[in-house]
Every structure is written in C-alpha cells, then in structure tokens.
Motif scaffolding. Structure first.
Motif, short mmCIF file in Angstrom:
data_model
loop_
_atom_site.label_atom_id
_atom_site.label_comp_id
_atom_site.label_asym_id
_atom_site.label_seq_id
_atom_site.Cartn_x
_atom_site.Cartn_y
_atom_site.Cartn_z
N LEU A 1 32.68 47.66 25.33
CA LEU A 1 33.89 47.55 24.60
C LEU A 1 35.14 47.71 25.82
O LEU A 1 36.09 46.87 25.81
CB LEU A 1 34.17 48.37 23.86
N ARG A 2 34.87 48.54 26.74
CA ARG A 2 36.00 48.79 27.64
C ARG A 2 36.24 47.55 28.38
O ARG A 2 37.12 46.85 28.79
CB ARG A 2 35.81 49.93 28.50
N GLN A 3 34.79 47.08 29.01
CA GLN A 3 34.70 45.81 29.84
C GLN A 3 35.44 44.58 29.24
O GLN A 3 36.03 43.68 29.92
CB GLN A 3 33.46 45.67 30.44
N PHE A 4 35.07 44.63 28.00
CA PHE A 4 35.55 43.45 27.11
C PHE A 4 37.21 43.24 27.05
O PHE A 4 37.49 42.22 27.38
CB PHE A 4 34.87 43.45 25.77
N ILE A 5 37.69 44.48 26.93
CA ILE A 5 39.21 44.33 27.02
C ILE A 5 39.58 44.03 28.40
O ILE A 5 40.44 43.13 28.72
CB ILE A 5 39.67 45.83 26.32
N GLU A 6 38.89 44.58 29.38
CA GLU A 6 39.50 44.39 30.69
C GLU A 6 39.41 42.68 31.03
O GLU A 6 39.95 42.10 31.91
CB GLU A 6 38.72 45.34 31.68
N ASP A 7 38.21 42.20 30.60
CA ASP A 7 37.77 40.80 30.93
C ASP A 7 38.84 39.75 30.20
O ASP A 7 38.89 38.81 30.56
CB ASP A 7 36.49 40.43 30.51
N LEU A 8 39.46 40.31 29.09
CA LEU A 8 40.26 39.55 28.47
C LEU A 8 41.78 39.42 29.12
O LEU A 8 42.66 38.41 28.96
CB LEU A 8 40.71 40.02 26.99
N LEU A 9 42.06 40.39 30.10
CA LEU A 9 43.51 40.22 30.82
C LEU A 9 43.27 39.28 31.82
O LEU A 9 42.32 38.79 32.10
CB LEU A 9 43.58 41.73 31.46
N PRO A 10 44.65 38.49 32.16
CA PRO A 10 44.54 37.66 33.18
C PRO A 10 44.05 38.35 34.44
O PRO A 10 44.06 39.41 34.57
CB PRO A 10 46.00 37.37 33.27
N HIS A 11 43.44 37.30 35.27
CA HIS A 11 42.81 37.79 36.54
C HIS A 11 43.65 38.12 37.63
O HIS A 11 43.44 38.88 38.52
CB HIS A 11 41.76 36.57 36.85
N LYS A 12 44.88 37.58 37.51
CA LYS A 12 45.70 37.81 38.81
C LYS A 12 46.97 38.56 38.24
O LYS A 12 47.94 38.54 39.20
CB LYS A 12 46.33 36.20 39.22
N LEU A 13 46.66 39.53 37.61
CA LEU A 13 47.81 40.65 37.18
C LEU A 13 48.24 41.33 38.52
O LEU A 13 49.30 41.77 38.73
CB LEU A 13 47.34 41.45 36.13
N VAL A 14 46.96 42.00 39.15
CA VAL A 14 47.25 42.89 40.34
C VAL A 14 46.53 42.09 41.55
O VAL A 14 45.65 41.77 41.70
CB VAL A 14 46.72 44.00 40.02
N GLU A 15 47.45 42.31 42.77
CA GLU A 15 47.03 41.71 43.99
C GLU A 15 46.43 42.83 44.81
O GLU A 15 47.14 43.80 45.09
CB GLU A 15 48.16 40.84 44.43
N LYS A 16 45.51 42.48 45.37
CA LYS A 16 44.79 43.60 46.42
C LYS A 16 45.70 43.51 47.53
O LYS A 16 46.00 42.28 48.24
CB LYS A 16 43.50 43.24 46.76
N ILE A 17 46.16 44.50 48.09
CA ILE A 17 47.13 44.61 49.38
C ILE A 17 46.37 45.45 50.43
O ILE A 17 45.79 46.57 50.22
CB ILE A 17 48.36 45.19 49.09
N THR A 18 46.62 44.88 51.66
CA THR A 18 46.11 45.41 52.98
C THR A 18 47.02 45.14 53.93
O THR A 18 48.13 44.80 53.69
CB THR A 18 44.83 44.77 53.34
N ASP A 19 46.80 45.67 55.13
CA ASP A 19 47.66 45.68 56.39
C ASP A 19 48.25 44.08 56.62
O ASP A 19 49.15 44.01 57.26
CB ASP A 19 47.26 46.27 57.70
N ASN A 20 47.19 43.15 56.30
CA ASN A 20 47.65 41.91 56.68
C ASN A 20 48.39 41.20 55.79
O ASN A 20 49.25 40.19 55.93
CB ASN A 20 46.10 41.07 56.78
N ASN A 21 48.67 41.55 54.37
CA ASN A 21 49.41 40.69 53.24
C ASN A 21 50.38 41.38 52.78
O ASN A 21 51.36 40.96 52.02
CB ASN A 21 48.55 40.11 52.26
N TYR A 22 50.79 42.75 53.01
CA TYR A 22 51.74 43.46 52.41
C TYR A 22 53.13 42.89 53.03
O TYR A 22 54.02 43.17 51.89
CB TYR A 22 51.54 45.03 52.56
N LEU A 23 53.20 42.63 53.88
CA LEU A 23 54.64 42.22 54.27
C LEU A 23 55.14 41.14 53.55
O LEU A 23 56.23 40.74 52.96
CB LEU A 23 54.85 41.79 55.84
N ALA A 24 53.88 39.97 53.38
CA ALA A 24 54.14 38.89 52.64
C ALA A 24 54.39 38.97 51.09
O ALA A 24 55.26 38.41 50.34
CB ALA A 24 53.21 37.84 52.70
N PHE A 25 53.96 39.97 50.56
CA PHE A 25 53.73 40.54 49.01
C PHE A 25 55.21 41.01 48.86
O PHE A 25 55.90 40.66 47.84
CB PHE A 25 52.79 41.48 48.63
#
Length: 810
Positions: free
Chosen positions: A236-260
């Motif tokens: 049930l927890r995974q069911f709710i998580e899968d219903l959310l849009p996929h690009k809500l949170v972006e993974k940030i690293t040293d390579n893309n944080y300035l552009a973000f």
C-alpha cells in the motif's frame, strides 16, 4: 411414543420463533428511530440535527466516556446522523421507515420479518460477530457532496487512499488490521484517508467505479486508480508512492547543482535541497514536493554517495541529521535552513509555506498575482505592489538586478515587489501605461481594490535605470505612500494576466491521451468482462463499421466510381473559369472569405460585357500600394452579401488600367438627368477606394465614393484631424440637405481630398486606406434595396484601348 413427543416440540419451537420475531420487530421499531436517538423532532432542520449530533457525539465518544455501552451508542448516533443529514435517506425513512437506500420502497410493511431475517443470520447482537467498521472510521466516511467539493479538488495537492467497504463484508474484516497500520503510517505523512460505504453511498461508489467490497482506491490529480495487489502495508505504501508524478524531486550531485539552483530565472520558483543519508528519496519529502509543486522546486542529495563531496563542503552540511536549504535569487547563500533528526510534516509545510515566492517574483499568471498582491478590505491590512515593467533582453539585466537589490534592502510587510515582461503581458502593461509601448523600464505602485481587477496606482516619474537617483526617488515615493494612502491618484481596471506557464495544446492532448490509454489498459488487465462490455462493444462496433466500409468499396462496381463526363459546352466553361480564377483570383483573409476576381483582359468580357441578365458585378478600384488593405476591408464589408447568387465581386487595378475609370465617366449618357447633374465635370485624380456596381446587360452602374470616417489617435498633424472633423461635419450637413446639394458637396470634398493628398504625401497611409470603405456596408444595403441612383452608359469602355493609350492622355 416418538410421534407423541414431536407434536409437543413443534408448537413450542414455533412459539419461541414467533416470540423472537415479535421482540425483534419491537426492538427494531423502537431502537432504530434516528429522531429518537438524536433527540430531535421530525420537523427539525439541518442546523438543529447537526447541533444535536455534535453534543451527543462529544458525550458518548468512547475515548471520553468509559461506559461499556458508549461504543454502541456512539455508532447509533453516527448512523442516525448519516440518515438525517442526507435528504434522500431522510425522505425514504420518513415515508417507508427504511434505513438502506438500496432496499425497495414497497417492503416497509414486512419490516419485522426483514429484521428477524437479518438478526438470525447476520446481526452481531444475536451471534456476536465482530463489527466490520470500527468506531474510529466514522471520521473518514466520505459522502458524495463532500467528495466532489473537498476530496476531488484536494487530490491535486495530496494523494488519497480510499477503502470501499460495506456493512456486513466479512473480507473487509480480514484486511482491517493492515488497513489500520497503513493509516497510522501514511496519514501523518500527509496522505488523505477516506472510507466509502457501498450500502449508504452507492452513488459515490458508482462514480469511483467500485462495484464490490472490499476495494482500495488511490486518488491523485483527480485520477482514480485501483489497488490490485495483496493487502500488505508495504504494498500500500509503494502503491501511493507510484501514483505520485515521477519528476517531483530531482537527484542533485556536484555536476548539476549549479544548473539546478540557477534555474530560478526560467521556472520563477525558489529551490530546496534536502540532504540525508538514505539512498532513496523519503516519501515524506515526495509528498511535500507534491503539495508545493506549483511554487517550489525540490532536489535531493544523498550524503552517502561519492558525487556530492564538493556540495557538502561548500554549504558545510552536518552529516548526522537531515538538512534542508532554501535558495532564492542568490544561488551561493541559502535564505533559510532547517535541520532536525525527525522532520515532521507540519515543520516542513511551515518551512516551505514561509518561502513560497522569490524576493522579486515575475508575474506569470493571475493566480500568482492574486497571492502576491491580495485584495484587502481594511486599511491596516493594505498591501502595496511595487511592479517593475521591463523586458527580457540582456540590456535590461542591470536594471532588473538593481531593482532586486532595492527590494532586498526595503523589506516591509506592506510592500510586495514583482516584475513583468512587457512583451508577455501586453494587456496589463497597456492598462498601466495608457496604451503606450515604453522602451525603457517603468515602475508602478498599485493597490488592488476588488477581485474584478480595479486598482489604484501611480507611475514613478523618470522611469527606472537602476541608478542611485532612481532608488532614492522610489524610496521617497514609498515613504509618501505610507504616510498618505491617497497618494495613488489614478485608477483603472486590469485585465486577467496571460498564463505564461501553461503547456501548449499538443502537450495537454498527449497527457490526456496517455492517461486514457493507461486507464483502459488497467481496466482490461484487472476488471471483469461484465464491466468491460460497454467499451468492448464500442471498439468492435467501430471496427465493424470501418472494415464494412472498406469491403463495400472494394466490391462496388467500377462504373459507380467513374466521374460523369461533362458536356463539351460545360467542360469549356469550367476550364475557362478554373484558369481565370487560378490566374487572377485574390483571397482575402480566411476569417471573412470572399472570392474576389481581378478584372483583366481575359475576364473583362465574361465578368462585365457578357454578364448574364439580372447579375451585378461589384468592382473595387485599387492600386498596388493599397491592394492588401483595401481587399481585407472590402471582403469584410461585403461578406454578409456574398451568399447572393446574382452578385459577383471583382477588383480593378488602377495602376494597370488607370484610364478606364475616366473613360467610363466620360461615356455616361444623358440618362442621369434624373439625378439633376452630370458627372463629366468631376474627375478626381485618385480613384482608389471607389466601388462600382456594374450591370453589364442593362449598361448602367452605381457609384460608391470613398469616405474617410476613422480617427488616428497617434496623428500628430493638426491638419489631418481638422480635415477629418470637417469631413464629419460635411457629411452631417449633407444628410440634412437635398440630394443635389449633397452631390455638389461630395464633389467639392473629393477635390479637397485630392488636393490635400497632393499637399501631404502621394501615397495614403494604411489607416486612411482602411477607412475609405467604412460606409460600404450601408451602400450595399441600398444597392440590394434598389434605391441607389443609376448612371447609364452607351457602351462599356475596353480595357485594351485604355492600356494602350496612356501616353496620349497623360
């Protein structure tokens, strides 16, 4: 001996059953009266019923009342309120005494037997079965009106997990422990919980598409999705998580944080970075991002990864507790920081709500404008919006940066700083700048007075270049405004802002199509065939019609598809018309489409000299310079008459055949004596905008002289405005005078207009050419009525003669 005992036992059993039946009938008739349970009369209103329910629920709630009967009494109170708060159920109970809206109306007289039947097999008071609905579930019960007014719109901010159950659902009892654990875990995170009773809310269940119990439904962005896996808390927890849009949170690293962080210029949103030790994004953070997706951009940094060492070192992040950093226009220094070992939803919501906007956000839609500059009714709650009207080119960047610095140094609760791009929000800027397109940035101070768009405003003199003098001038006017609210002396009504962030139509259509396809796939994969019969019937019907049409066309006789061979005369006429239209036709805009044919040497004989009896050709005289403007205006004025079969529309290029009009006017016969004058003395130098209605068979024409009626607001010459005023006065006087004096004034006006054009410029402006045909529609109405004067000619002049003799006449 056995037979002697049986007759004694059977009457005894029968008596016991009859006694139970009568007791149950009395019990059901007295104990299930919702009016008695709530203590209200049958004529009580909804306010009184609600008040009684609240008082009794507060008194008999099991958490506060330790009486052993408190739980049963609380359930009776809740059920009674469900019946009386719904007008349909209340009406059914008042008429038939029934509790369930699905029960047929005609069975109230057998209420005793029905109650006995239910008690004998299902009533928990008889067999002591556990209840299918816990008393704590009453706060999650959904009604049809509540669902459509609150839950459905709220699903765009928070996901909902809904359980569909019924009064005596034994399978619902088995999933109840898992359901309780899931609710206790997901509700604090921000997931909405709902319960739908099939017996009481059949209408809502049909809207959701739930036809059996138990069923579990997920609701996100108004879309209903059924849960089809085993009822386990992790699923049930995974069911709710899968219903959310996929690009809500972006993974940030040293390579893309300035552009973000630097993307605030495009998205017009602040940015939040969450630092944590877990490799996956926490569900709590995803739910917060979903709730504020329209305001803030969210990024996640995994502190345990190897690609974020520079990021951790730059912002000095503590690796022992989750940390949230919020950035606005300054990408090197966060505006706000929060760090805690156990982040709660309430803390995160408060942190994001206080930083939803940039320091100087750009107004990109009406919703953002309403939130930044709200309408306040009281003097102490007034909010003033300091608006910079600027551009998006690089030349405006220094001034925009200076405005941001000024806003950062003058933070006050009554002031809201924002800016707009003049190119994207032209209606708003025109209303504030008096319909003037300003090349330099301008600052406007405004206060909203009504939701309809009324504002009080004042423009800061001198514009805005970002200099110290501009900052001092703006600061001085803001100080005067806070001392004297009447400082805003101008008022206007602002139009609704354009939504710059709205996706284009093709993207909206693709998203809707993908959702529909996924819904069909889900129904085909999990639904039974009875529920899928309507859509399958529609698909097979469409396929049958499609293939049936193909088969019929394939087996049809070849002769049926052959076109009818036209007669030689018709074929020749068709070819001539097609060639003439292909070579000489000119199409005005598609908005008011009229087929207009050019009069040339090829089309002159057929469209005028040999025009069929009863047909009239309306000809517009134009030049190469005025062709486009006059054709658009001509098509617009005659469009309502284009459906008449006896009218044809053409145009004559005066640059190619400039001696045809003088020849036509010289050939006018003495039959015009009925109008009291002869037109031979009237020869204007420019025939642009003249319209003639030519009757080729009877050899007469009606003449329309161009009249300028438009006003140019940007005209700088007083001579032009004076000329326009004199023309309007001349027309008003001509309408009140006789027809002969009207024609004389018209001739003098033509000579004045010709001389005026010579004194000014040889080529009329687009505005003047456009307005030459302002009265053409009225003239066409008189033409259709037959009230226009007719000028007869002895013979139609030839185009060939007029084009070959320009040197002699000139």
């Amino acid at each position: 001996m056995t037979s002697s005992r049986n007759p004694g036992i059977c009457p005894a059993l029968l008596a016991i059953f009859l006694l139970m039946l009568s007791l149950q009938a009395v019990y059901s008739g007295s104990d299930y009266d919702p009016y008695k349970i709530l203590g209200v009369s049958r004529g009580a209103g909804q306010a009184e019923i609600k008040r009684a329910y609240k008082n009794l629920a507060r008194e008999w709630h099991p958490d506060k009342n330790k009486d052993p009967k408190a739980e049963d009494m609380f359930i009776k109170i809740s059920k009674s309120y469900e019946i009386l708060s719904n007008e349909e159920r209340r009406s059914n109970f008042d008429r038939y005494g029934q509790m369930d809206e699905n029960q047929p109306f005609g069975q109230s007289q057998h209420h005793g037997f029905r109650s006995f039947h239910n008690s004998f097999y299902f009533d928990e008071s008889f067999f002591h079965f556990p209840r299918s609905r816990d008393f704590a579930d009453s706060k999650y019960l959904l009604h049809h009106a509540q669902f459509n007014s609150d839950v459905l719109p709220g699903s765009h901010k928070r996901p909902y997990l809904i359980k569909v159950t019924s009064e005596w659902c034994f399978a619902c009892v088995h999933i109840e422990p898992v359901w309780k654990e899931t609710v206790q875990e997901l509700e604090p995170l921000g997931v909405g919980i709902g319960i739908v009773d099939l017996g009481y809310e059949r209408r809502l269940a049909n809207q959701l598409g739930a036809h059996r119990a138990p069923s579990i439904i997920g609701l996100v962005n108004g879309r209903v999705t059924f849960f089809h896996q085993a009822v386990v808390r992790e699923h049930l927890r995974q069911f709710i998580e899968d219903l959310l849009p996929h690009k809500l949170v972006e993974k940030i690293t040293d390579n893309n944080y300035l552009a973000f962080l630097d993307n605030w210029r495009v998205d017009n949103k602040p940015s939040i970075l969450l630092f944590d030790q877990v490799p996956v994004v926490p569900l709590l953070y995803k739910l917060t991002a979903f709730a504020f997706k329209d305001y803030v951009r969210f990024g996640y940094v995994d502190q345990g990864g190897t690609h974020c060492t520079r990021l951790l070192r730059q912002f000095n992040i503590n690796t022992y507790a989750p940390t949230m950093l919020l950035f606005k226009e300054d990408t090197e220094k966060p505006v706000d920081i929060i760090q805690a070992r156990g982040l709660k939803r309430q803390i995160m919501d408060e942190f994001v709500s206080n930083n939803k906007f940039l320091q100087v956000p750009r107004l990109v839609n009406q919703q953002l404008f309403d939130e930044l500059c709200p309408v306040k009714q009281f003097h102490r709650r007034r909010k003033y919006c300091v608006l910079l009207i600027t551009g998006d080119d690089e030349a405006f960047l220094p001034g925009n940066k200076a405005f941001l610095d000024f806003a950062s140094a003058n933070k006050k609760d009554v002031l809201r700083f924002a800016y707009v791009y003049q190119r994207q929000q032209q209606p708003l800027c025109q209303a504030l700048l008096h319909n003037q397109f300003s090349l330099s940035p301008q600052v406007v101070i405004l206060e909203r007075r009504s939701q309809a768009g009324k504002v009080l405003y004042r423009s800061v003199s001198g514009g805005w270049n970002g200099s110290e003098e501009d900052k001092y001038r703006l600061h001085e006017q803001l100080e005067l405004l806070q001392k004297d609210p009447t400082y805003l002396s101008s008022d206007t009504t602002l139009p609704e802002l354009n939504n710059e962030m709205a996706p284009i139509f093709i993207i909206q259509w693709m998203n809707a199509a993908s959702d529909y396809i996924l819904q069909i796939y889900d129904d085909l994969l999990y639904s039974n065939w009875r529920e899928m019969m309507p859509i399958l019937s529609l698909i097979f019907s469409a396929l049958f019609i499609l293939f049936g049409t193909v088969i019929i066309q394939a087996f049809s006789e070849p002769a049926e598809n052959k076109p009818r061979k036209p007669k030689p005369q018709e074929q020749q006429q068709t070819e001539d018309e097609a060639s003439s239209r292909a070579n000489t036709s000119s199409r005005p805009p598609k908005k008011d489409f009229v087929e207009v044919t050019e009069l040339t040497d090829i089309t002159y004989i057929s469209n005028l000299v040999k025009l069929r009896p009863g047909h009239i050709n309306v000809v517009l005289v134009l030049t190469n310079a005025s062709k486009n403007a006059l054709l658009r205006k001509f098509a617009k004025e005659v469009f309502s008459f284009s459906g008449t079969q006896t009218l044809h529309f053409s145009f004559l290029n005066a640059d190619k055949h400039r001696h045809w009009m003088p020849s036509l006017r010289h050939s006018t016969s003495d039959a015009s004596e009925s109008s009291g004058h002869s037109d031979e003395d009237e020869e204007p130098s420019d025939y642009t905008g003249y319209v003639l209605a030519l009757n080729g068979y009877k050899k007469y024409f009606c003449l329309f002289r161009p009249i300028f009626t438009g006003d140019d607001p940007n005209e700088s010459s007083s001579e032009t405005s004076y000329s326009a005023d004199s023309r309007r006065k001349s027309r008003s006087r001509s309408r009140s005078s006789s027809s002969s004096s009207s024609r004389s004034r018209s001739r003098s006006h033509s000579r004045e207009e010709g001389s005026g054009s010579k004194r000014g410029s040889n080529r009329a402006t687009t505005l003047e050419v456009h307005h030459k045909l302002d009265r053409l529609g009225l003239w066409m109405e008189r033409l259709m009525e037959g009230t226009l004067p007719r000028l007869h000619v002895t013979a139609w002049p030839s185009l060939e003669e007029t084009t070959t003799n320009p040197s002699r006449d000139s």
